[in-house]
Design a protein around this motif. Structure first.
Motif, PDB file in Angstrom:
ATOM      1  N   ARG A   1       0.827  -1.216   0.000  1.00 32.06           N
ATOM      2  CA  ARG A   1       0.000   0.000   0.000  1.00 32.06           C
ATOM      3  C   ARG A   1       0.857   1.261   0.000  1.00 32.06           C
ATOM      4  O   ARG A   1       0.351   2.350  -0.223  1.00 32.06           O
TER       5      ARG A   1
ATOM      6  N   LYS B   1      -8.053  -0.169   1.468  1.00 32.60           N
ATOM      7  CA  LYS B   1      -7.392   0.970   2.105  1.00 32.60           C
ATOM      8  C   LYS B   1      -6.002   1.224   1.548  1.00 32.60           C
ATOM      9  O   LYS B   1      -5.214   0.315   1.359  1.00 32.60           O
ATOM     10  N   ASP B   2      -5.741   2.468   1.310  1.00 30.24           N
ATOM     11  CA  ASP B   2      -4.413   2.947   0.889  1.00 30.24           C
ATOM     12  C   ASP B   2      -3.630   3.279   2.154  1.00 30.24           C
ATOM     13  O   ASP B   2      -4.189   3.782   3.117  1.00 30.24           O
ATOM     14  N   LYS B   3      -2.351   3.027   2.167  1.00 32.96           N
ATOM     15  CA  LYS B   3      -1.545   3.299   3.361  1.00 32.96           C
ATOM     16  C   LYS B   3      -1.563   4.771   3.733  1.00 32.96           C
ATOM     17  O   LYS B   3      -1.385   5.132   4.888  1.00 32.96           O
TER      18      LYS B   3
END
Length: 80
Positions: free
Chosen positions: A38, A76-78
């Motif tokens: 991510r 979810k993106d980091k």
């Protein structure tokens, strides 16, 4: 030939690693702890450093029940 594998501790990645190493192919395998896919900047830097000819993504969010309850975690993106 140089190969980069993500999800390096998983079942699929383990099979790939074993096969390639038996055949004398250089494998750079990274677990989630080593490389969080991510994190775009880290992935990009690593690719520039290693210069693999092939990238095999074996990373997965495999908590099916959790993904159904909280779908945003699976995508979810980091940076979020």
């Amino acid at each position: 030939m140089k190969i980069l594998i993500t999800g390096g501790k998983g079942q699929l990645a383990t099979e790939f690693i074993e096969y390639f190493e038996k055949n004398g192919i250089i494998v750079n395998a990274f677990s989630r702890e080593d490389l969080d896919i991510r994190d775009f900047n880290k992935v990009y830097s690593l690719i520039k450093e290693i210069k693999p000819e092939i990238i095999i993504n074996c990373s997965a969010y495999n908590n099916v029940d959790g993904a159904e309850r909280e779908p945003y975690l699976a995508c979810k993106d980091k940076t979020e």
